[in-house]
Write a protein that holds these residues in place. Structure first.
Motif, PDB file in Angstrom:
ATOM      1  N   LYS A 131      -6.840  18.898  47.127  1.00 28.54           N
ATOM      2  CA  LYS A 131      -7.543  19.213  45.881  1.00 28.54           C
ATOM      3  C   LYS A 131      -7.389  20.689  45.529  1.00 28.54           C
ATOM      4  CE  LYS A 131     -12.072  19.270  43.649  1.00 28.54           C
ATOM      5  NZ  LYS A 131     -13.517  18.973  43.764  1.00 28.54           N
ATOM      6  N   LYS A 132      -7.543  21.553  46.520  1.00 29.81           N
ATOM      7  CA  LYS A 132      -7.398  22.983  46.271  1.00 29.81           C
ATOM      8  C   LYS A 132      -5.997  23.314  45.769  1.00 29.81           C
ATOM      9  CE  LYS A 132      -7.795  27.501  48.493  1.00 29.81           C
ATOM     10  NZ  LYS A 132      -8.007  28.231  49.773  1.00 29.81           N
ATOM     11  N   ALA A 133      -4.978  22.705  46.388  1.00 35.75           N
ATOM     12  CA  ALA A 133      -3.591  22.952  45.979  1.00 35.75           C
ATOM     13  C   ALA A 133      -3.341  22.454  44.556  1.00 35.75           C
ATOM     14  CB  ALA A 133      -2.632  22.280  46.951  1.00 35.75           C
ATOM     15  N   MET A 134      -3.890  21.280  44.227  1.00 36.41           N
ATOM     16  CA  MET A 134      -3.660  20.719  42.891  1.00 36.41           C
ATOM     17  C   MET A 134      -4.414  21.498  41.814  1.00 36.41           C
ATOM     18  SD  MET A 134      -1.411  18.539  43.431  1.00 36.41           S
ATOM     19  CE  MET A 134      -1.291  17.762  41.822  1.00 36.41           C
ATOM     20  N   LEU A 135      -5.586  22.030  42.148  1.00 37.61           N
ATOM     21  CA  LEU A 135      -6.290  22.888  41.177  1.00 37.61           C
ATOM     22  C   LEU A 135      -5.433  24.096  40.816  1.00 37.61           C
ATOM     23  CD1 LEU A 135      -9.951  22.821  42.570  1.00 37.61           C
ATOM     24  CD2 LEU A 135      -9.272  22.132  40.269  1.00 37.61           C
ATOM     25  N   LEU A 142     -10.626  11.929  63.527  1.00 33.25           N
ATOM     26  CA  LEU A 142      -9.646  11.384  62.578  1.00 33.25           C
ATOM     27  C   LEU A 142     -10.196  11.406  61.160  1.00 33.25           C
ATOM     28  CD1 LEU A 142      -6.925   9.974  62.117  1.00 33.25           C
ATOM     29  CD2 LEU A 142      -8.064   7.787  62.569  1.00 33.25           C
ATOM     30  N   LYS A 143     -11.453  10.995  61.021  1.00 33.94           N
ATOM     31  CA  LYS A 143     -12.077  10.986  59.696  1.00 33.94           C
ATOM     32  C   LYS A 143     -12.205  12.407  59.150  1.00 33.94           C
ATOM     33  CE  LYS A 143     -13.240   7.704  58.207  1.00 33.94           C
ATOM     34  NZ  LYS A 143     -12.526   6.755  57.310  1.00 33.94           N
ATOM     35  N   GLN A 144     -12.552  13.366  60.025  1.00 31.64           N
ATOM     36  CA  GLN A 144     -12.663  14.762  59.610  1.00 31.64           C
ATOM     37  C   GLN A 144     -11.309  15.301  59.152  1.00 31.64           C
ATOM     38  OE1 GLN A 144     -15.719  16.872  59.679  1.00 31.64           O
ATOM     39  NE2 GLN A 144     -14.287  17.851  58.262  1.00 31.64           N
ATOM     40  N   HIS A 145     -10.241  14.924  59.861  1.00 32.28           N
ATOM     41  CA  HIS A 145      -8.895  15.367  59.472  1.00 32.28           C
ATOM     42  C   HIS A 145      -8.514  14.817  58.101  1.00 32.28           C
ATOM     43  CE1 HIS A 145      -7.473  16.262  63.878  1.00 32.28           C
ATOM     44  NE2 HIS A 145      -8.221  17.222  63.367  1.00 32.28           N
ATOM     45  N   LYS A 146      -8.834  13.551  57.856  1.00 27.45           N
ATOM     46  CA  LYS A 146      -8.541  12.955  56.544  1.00 27.45           C
ATOM     47  C   LYS A 146      -9.291  13.700  55.442  1.00 27.45           C
ATOM     48  CE  LYS A 146      -7.498   8.206  58.014  1.00 27.45           C
ATOM     49  NZ  LYS A 146      -7.936   6.782  57.941  1.00 27.45           N
ATOM     50  N   LEU A 147     -10.561  14.010  55.715  1.00 25.90           N
ATOM     51  CA  LEU A 147     -11.369  14.744  54.742  1.00 25.90           C
ATOM     52  C   LEU A 147     -10.778  16.133  54.499  1.00 25.90           C
ATOM     53  CD1 LEU A 147     -13.885  15.147  52.979  1.00 25.90           C
ATOM     54  CD2 LEU A 147     -15.146  15.750  55.055  1.00 25.90           C
ATOM     55  N   ASP A 148     -10.415  16.827  55.574  1.00 25.41           N
ATOM     56  CA  ASP A 148      -9.849  18.174  55.443  1.00 25.41           C
ATOM     57  C   ASP A 148      -8.556  18.153  54.632  1.00 25.41           C
ATOM     58  OD1 ASP A 148     -11.936  19.166  56.946  1.00 25.41           O
ATOM     59  OD2 ASP A 148     -10.795  19.257  58.825  1.00 25.41           O
ATOM     60  N   LYS A 149      -7.725  17.135  54.851  1.00 19.15           N
ATOM     61  CA  LYS A 149      -6.465  17.022  54.110  1.00 19.15           C
ATOM     62  C   LYS A 149      -6.723  16.814  52.623  1.00 19.15           C
ATOM     63  CE  LYS A 149      -3.305  15.376  57.715  1.00 19.15           C
ATOM     64  NZ  LYS A 149      -2.449  14.248  58.165  1.00 19.15           N
ATOM     65  N   LEU A 150      -7.709  15.965  52.299  1.00 21.06           N
ATOM     66  CA  LEU A 150      -8.041  15.730  50.887  1.00 21.06           C
ATOM     67  C   LEU A 150      -8.575  16.996  50.227  1.00 21.06           C
ATOM     68  CD1 LEU A 150      -9.685  12.188  51.060  1.00 21.06           C
ATOM     69  CD2 LEU A 150      -7.625  12.801  49.782  1.00 21.06           C
ATOM     70  N   ILE A 151      -9.418  17.739  50.938  1.00 25.78           N
ATOM     71  CA  ILE A 151      -9.962  18.984  50.392  1.00 25.78           C
ATOM     72  C   ILE A 151      -8.843  19.993  50.168  1.00 25.78           C
ATOM     73  CG2 ILE A 151     -11.436  20.974  50.926  1.00 25.78           C
ATOM     74  CD1 ILE A 151     -13.352  18.991  52.315  1.00 25.78           C
ATOM     75  N   THR A 152      -7.877  20.056  51.127  1.00 22.96           N
ATOM     76  CA  THR A 152      -6.731  20.956  50.982  1.00 22.96           C
ATOM     77  C   THR A 152      -5.861  20.535  49.803  1.00 22.96           C
ATOM     78  OG1 THR A 152      -6.724  21.424  53.360  1.00 22.96           O
ATOM     79  CG2 THR A 152      -4.698  21.891  52.154  1.00 22.96           C
ATOM     80  N   LEU A 160      -9.802  11.938  42.913  1.00 19.80           N
ATOM     81  CA  LEU A 160      -9.711  12.713  44.146  1.00 19.80           C
ATOM     82  C   LEU A 160     -11.109  12.999  44.695  1.00 19.80           C
ATOM     83  CD1 LEU A 160      -7.427  13.802  45.856  1.00 19.80           C
ATOM     84  CD2 LEU A 160      -7.434  15.892  44.472  1.00 19.80           C
ATOM     85  N   ASP A 161     -12.040  13.332  43.805  1.00 22.70           N
ATOM     86  CA  ASP A 161     -13.425  13.581  44.233  1.00 22.70           C
ATOM     87  C   ASP A 161     -14.059  12.322  44.826  1.00 22.70           C
ATOM     88  OD1 ASP A 161     -13.463  16.256  43.547  1.00 22.70           O
ATOM     89  OD2 ASP A 161     -14.301  15.937  41.558  1.00 22.70           O
ATOM     90  N   ASN A 162     -13.734  11.160  44.246  1.00 19.77           N
ATOM     91  CA  ASN A 162     -14.277   9.905  44.771  1.00 19.77           C
ATOM     92  C   ASN A 162     -13.769   9.633  46.187  1.00 19.77           C
ATOM     93  OD1 ASN A 162     -15.755   9.381  42.470  1.00 19.77           O
ATOM     94  ND2 ASN A 162     -14.215   8.059  41.554  1.00 19.77           N
ATOM     95  N   LEU A 163     -12.480   9.943  46.426  1.00 17.43           N
ATOM     96  CA  LEU A 163     -11.918   9.776  47.765  1.00 17.43           C
ATOM     97  C   LEU A 163     -12.585  10.726  48.754  1.00 17.43           C
ATOM     98  CD1 LEU A 163      -8.086   9.439  46.997  1.00 17.43           C
ATOM     99  CD2 LEU A 163      -9.582   7.672  47.940  1.00 17.43           C
ATOM    100  N   ILE A 164     -12.796  11.968  48.326  1.00 15.53           N
ATOM    101  CA  ILE A 164     -13.460  12.955  49.183  1.00 15.53           C
ATOM    102  C   ILE A 164     -14.885  12.517  49.488  1.00 15.53           C
ATOM    103  CG2 ILE A 164     -14.388  15.319  49.223  1.00 15.53           C
ATOM    104  CD1 ILE A 164     -11.834  16.175  47.697  1.00 15.53           C
ATOM    105  N   SER A 165     -15.590  12.043  48.466  1.00 12.14           N
ATOM    106  CA  SER A 165     -16.962  11.581  48.644  1.00 12.14           C
ATOM    107  C   SER A 165     -17.020  10.403  49.616  1.00 12.14           C
ATOM    108  CB  SER A 165     -17.559  11.179  47.294  1.00 12.14           C
ATOM    109  OG  SER A 165     -18.875  10.725  47.433  1.00 12.14           O
ATOM    110  N   LEU A 166     -16.053   9.480  49.498  1.00 10.86           N
ATOM    111  CA  LEU A 166     -15.999   8.320  50.391  1.00 10.86           C
ATOM    112  C   LEU A 166     -15.794   8.765  51.837  1.00 10.86           C
ATOM    113  CD1 LEU A 166     -15.870   5.245  50.818  1.00 10.86           C
ATOM    114  CD2 LEU A 166     -13.408   5.378  50.356  1.00 10.86           C
ATOM    115  N   GLN A 167     -14.864   9.705  52.048  1.00  9.21           N
ATOM    116  CA  GLN A 167     -14.608  10.188  53.401  1.00  9.21           C
ATOM    117  C   GLN A 167     -15.842  10.892  53.966  1.00  9.21           C
ATOM    118  OE1 GLN A 167     -11.843   9.589  55.269  1.00  9.21           O
ATOM    119  NE2 GLN A 167     -11.115   8.340  53.559  1.00  9.21           N
ATOM    120  N   LYS A 168     -16.525  11.667  53.134  1.00  4.98           N
ATOM    121  CA  LYS A 168     -17.743  12.351  53.589  1.00  4.98           C
ATOM    122  C   LYS A 168     -18.813  11.337  53.988  1.00  4.98           C
ATOM    123  CE  LYS A 168     -17.391  16.738  51.069  1.00  4.98           C
ATOM    124  NZ  LYS A 168     -17.959  17.570  49.976  1.00  4.98           N
TER     125      LYS A 168
END
Length: 411
Positions: free
Chosen positions: A197-201, A185-195, A384-392
């Motif tokens: 971020k890529k879309a928003m860039l 579940l945590k990995q899925h949340k991280l993957d969604k945030l990374i996706t 967004l990076d802070n959220l990704i860092s927290l999930q990691k």
């Protein structure tokens, strides 16, 4: 055989007594998968299948759902609770990838060693799969080869296996299944945030040739300014900093070029390394750093904005310093350059080792809005990076908890 303890450090309430100990070959039988080339894996296949390479990439200790299919049906097939291990790899550690498949009738490819419990009322496949992973060092002692490494049934049939009652094995399995679900579940949340971020860039920065992005923050409008990088920034180069010069008790913060690949993302808030070498080129807050050499061209598009002045910068670091920080913000520039990967790659030189020079990217077209909008963009991506860092961080903690329990709950 390696002597094992007969009681784990941590045991579930209600269970007691010493664990039984036998050789793996006394409680399980060994089989081998049959050739299944990658070309035989088809999205519209009729039969679930596992290619040995998927044991490294797709699956953990328990395979609940088989993701691949094939029309090849003359292979060896699984029985629920079979334990699978790869029999060849370029690294010996890769061979300690035991996986329990929870599905019968799965086509098993070549280079898969199948360990089938003789009596599932005595040994549970999930328990055995996890147990084998806790015996990495013993398994590795029996791996053969030098360039390509191999594992055979004869190599591990004498492996000591310690196990409790089947009820306790299943209780252990349930515990780790719940922990694995949390990790997934945590990995899925991280993957969604990374996706995300890529879309928003892609949406917040204009596409090549455009002068406005798809998405704007409220209150910002108008076309973005367009210049070449060399008109708004100056270029410098770091100075030799060998890895041996990095010291825990160093007085000066420093960045070795290799850390741009491994330690840092688009923005470097905290510099982690130190040195006593102080005759190098040093940073100014908001400098953008890029590595100038790598064995892969894509590695060179690793722009990082350092938010700290007086950081010692090692050799093979290209320093891009905005001429006027009221016009170009370093964080914005760092992220923008990463969105222009293809344009940067067109200017990379080399064949075995690839290089990037100031002269290679000084003509890079950049577009940018007002400094206010640049900083708004920076704040959004920082959040967004802070959220990704927290999930990691949370994912790492869960994996550490799992590793600790594996050590304490198996003898």
């Amino acid at each position: 055989m390696v002597e094992v303890k007969d009681v784990p450090r941590l045991k579930f309430k209600g269970f007691s007594g010493i664990w039984d100990s036998r050789a793996l070959g006394d409680v399980a039988s060994f089989y081998k998968g049959k050739g299944l080339p990658k070309s035989a894996i088809q999205g519209d296949g009729l039969f679930p299948c596992i290619h040995y390479g998927e044991l490294f990439t797709n699956y953990s200790e328990v395979i609940e759902t088989v993701t691949s299919k094939t029309n090849q049906n003359d292979n060896f097939v699984s029985i629920c609770n079979d334990v699978l291990m790869p029999t060849s790899d370029v690294t010996p550690k890769g061979l300690v990838k035991s996986c329990c498949v929870k599905q019968s009738g799965v086509v098993l490819g070549g280079d898969i060693l199948v360990i089938r419990p003789n009596d599932q009322d005595i040994i549970d496949g999930e328990f055995l799969s996890r147990f084998i992973r806790t015996r990495e060092q013993q398994v590795l002692q029996n791996v053969t080869g030098s360039t390509v490494f191999h594992l055979y049934a004869s190599s591990i049939e004498k492996l000591d296996v310690a196990f409790p009652s089947i009820e306790q094995q299943k209780a252990i399995g349930t515990f780790f299944k719940n922990l694995d679900n949390q990790i997934t579940l945590k990995q899925h949340k991280l993957d969604k945030l990374i996706t995300l971020k890529k879309a928003m860039l892609e949406k917040i920065f204009p596409k090549e040739g455009a002068d406005e992005p798809e998405i704007r923050f409220k209150s910002f409008s108008g076309i973005w300014d367009s210049r070449v990088l060399g008109d708004v920034a100056s270029f410098y180069k770091g100075k030799g900093l060998p890895k041996s010069a990095i010291q825990d008790d160093g007085l000066f913060p420093c960045i070795h070029y290799g850390e741009l690949f491994t330690n840092y993302s688009e923005v470097i808030e905290t510099v982690t390394s130190k040195t006593n070498q102080n005759d190098n080129f040093v940073s100014i807050c908001n400098d953008v750093l890029m590595p100038t050499s790598d064995v892969t061209p894509k590695g060179l598009v690793k722009s990082c904005c350092v938010k700290q002045s007086s950081v010692v910068l090692g050799g093979d670091i290209l320093v891009i310093r905005p001429n006027d920080q009221d016009i170009i913000d370093g964080e914005f520039l760092s992220r923008f350059i990463r969105t222009r990967e293809q344009q940067v790659l067109q200017n990379v030189t080399g064949s075995t080792v690839f290089h990037l020079y100031a002269s290679s990217i000084e003509k890079l077209d950049i577009v940018f809005p007002s400094i206010g909008e640049q900083k708004a963009i920076g704040s959004y991506f920082k959040s967004l990076d802070n959220l990704i860092s927290l999930q990691k961080t949370e994912l790492t903690k869960l994996k550490q908890i799992k590793s600790s329990y594996l050590e304490k709950m198996f003898v």
